[in-house]
Design an enzyme around this catalytic site. Structure first.
Site, PDB file in Angstrom:
ATOM      1  N   LYS A   1       0.656  -1.370   0.019  1.00 51.78           N
ATOM      2  CA  LYS A   1      -0.153   0.231   0.284  1.00 51.78           C
ATOM      3  C   LYS A   1       1.020   1.036  -0.269  1.00 51.78           C
ATOM      4  CE  LYS A   1      -2.219  -0.906   4.020  1.00 51.78           C
ATOM      5  NZ  LYS A   1      -1.821  -2.387   4.294  1.00 51.78           N
TER       6      LYS A   1
ATOM      7  N   ARG B   1      -8.877   2.272  10.540  1.00 52.07           N
ATOM      8  CA  ARG B   1      -8.566   0.582  10.708  1.00 52.07           C
ATOM      9  C   ARG B   1     -10.132   0.160  11.126  1.00 52.07           C
ATOM     10  NH1 ARG B   1      -3.836   0.182  11.193  1.00 52.07           N
ATOM     11  NH2 ARG B   1      -1.559   2.273  11.204  1.00 52.07           N
TER      12      ARG B   1
ATOM     13  N   ARG C   1      15.205  -8.118  11.639  1.00 53.51           N
ATOM     14  CA  ARG C   1      14.324  -7.132  13.030  1.00 53.51           C
ATOM     15  C   ARG C   1      13.424  -7.988  13.155  1.00 53.51           C
ATOM     16  NH1 ARG C   1      11.495  -1.895  10.113  1.00 53.51           N
ATOM     17  NH2 ARG C   1      10.723  -3.561   9.592  1.00 53.51           N
TER      18      ARG C   1
ATOM     19  N   ARG D   1      13.274  -9.814   4.868  1.00 49.36           N
ATOM     20  CA  ARG D   1      13.679  -9.230   4.263  1.00 49.36           C
ATOM     21  C   ARG D   1      14.808  -8.904   5.542  1.00 49.36           C
ATOM     22  NH1 ARG D   1       8.753  -3.927   4.211  1.00 49.36           N
ATOM     23  NH2 ARG D   1       8.589  -5.106   6.524  1.00 49.36           N
TER      24      ARG D   1
ATOM     25  N   ARG E   1       0.645  -9.618  13.149  1.00 49.48           N
ATOM     26  CA  ARG E   1       0.408  -8.074  12.548  1.00 49.48           C
ATOM     27  C   ARG E   1      -0.932  -8.807  11.651  1.00 49.48           C
ATOM     28  NH1 ARG E   1       4.738  -5.517  10.484  1.00 49.48           N
ATOM     29  NH2 ARG E   1       3.811  -4.590   9.323  1.00 49.48           N
TER      30      ARG E   1
END
Length: 217
Positions: free
Chosen positions: A13, A88, A156, A123, A167
């Site tokens: 997004k 949200r 991370r 990542r 999440r």
């Protein structure tokens, strides 16, 4: 042109918002940025929000909606804006509608959970410089090692699978219902926001072309 972007974390997004912002010369605004700006400027709403936050409370939907109205009245929003991470929840979306804040387009970028996990958990970052690699799409020359310094790369905490799954669960519980909310809204007549869904597993440029073509239509 006021646009809401929907989709799970990691769907792309933010990347698409940058393309839209540049193409139509409209700002991307998030509730976090709005809160920080209002507090910094010392507006009445900013003072209220700061008091609530200092006391460890959550800023109410009503206050957020009023912040949105204050923000979109600024000169840089004359051509519209992109709402980033807002609304949200259904109550926020309903409050936005009740406050007569017109939305022109709702853009959903759809990506399955497993693809999100693969995308984000791959990542790797060089802590010193912030350089980001991906084990599949942009690997370092030597696995686990920064190309420039030869130092070890880190993953991370935000990019660990357990965190990503949490999440995604929050998204499904709180935000995914907005898909149905805005799909229903799209059937409510000529002033209703147009709803369009895009496959976020495609290449970034493919999604960009489809989104921009639809918004220009």
């Amino acid at each position: 042109m006021r646009i809401i972007l929907l989709g799970p974390p990691g769907a792309g997004k933010g990347t698409q918002a940058q393309f839209i912002s540049k193409e139509f010369d409209i700002p991307q605004i998030s509730t976090g940025d709005m809160l920080r700006a209002a507090i910094k400027e010392g507006t009445e709403l900013g003072k209220k929000a700061q008091g609530i936050m200092n006391a460890g409370g959550l800023v109410s939907d009503d206050l957020i909606i009023n912040l949105v109205k204050e923000r979109i009245a600024k000169p840089d929003c004359v051509n519209g804006c992109i709402f980033d991470g807002f609304p949200r929840t259904i109550p926020q979306a309903q409050a936005l509608a009740d406050a007569d804040v017109a939305i022109n387009h709702v853009v959903e970028i759809s990506v399955p959970d497993d693809e999100i996990v693969k995308r984000l958990s791959g990542r790797r970052q060089h802590a010193g410089s912030g350089r980001v690699y991906h084990v599949d799409h942009n690997p370092p020359k030597v696995e686990g090692i920064d190309d420039v310094t030869g130092e070890a790369l880190i993953q991370r905490e935000d990019d660990q699978e357990a965190t990503i799954r949490e999440r995604l669960a929050t998204y499904h519980q709180q935000t995914e219902a907005l898909v149905g909310f805005y799909q229903d809204k799209a059937t409510e007549g000529e002033n209703a926001p147009a709803y369009n869904k895009f496959d976020g597993t495609q290449g970034i440029d493919d999604v960009k072309q489809q989104v921009l073509t639809t918004l220009k239509g």
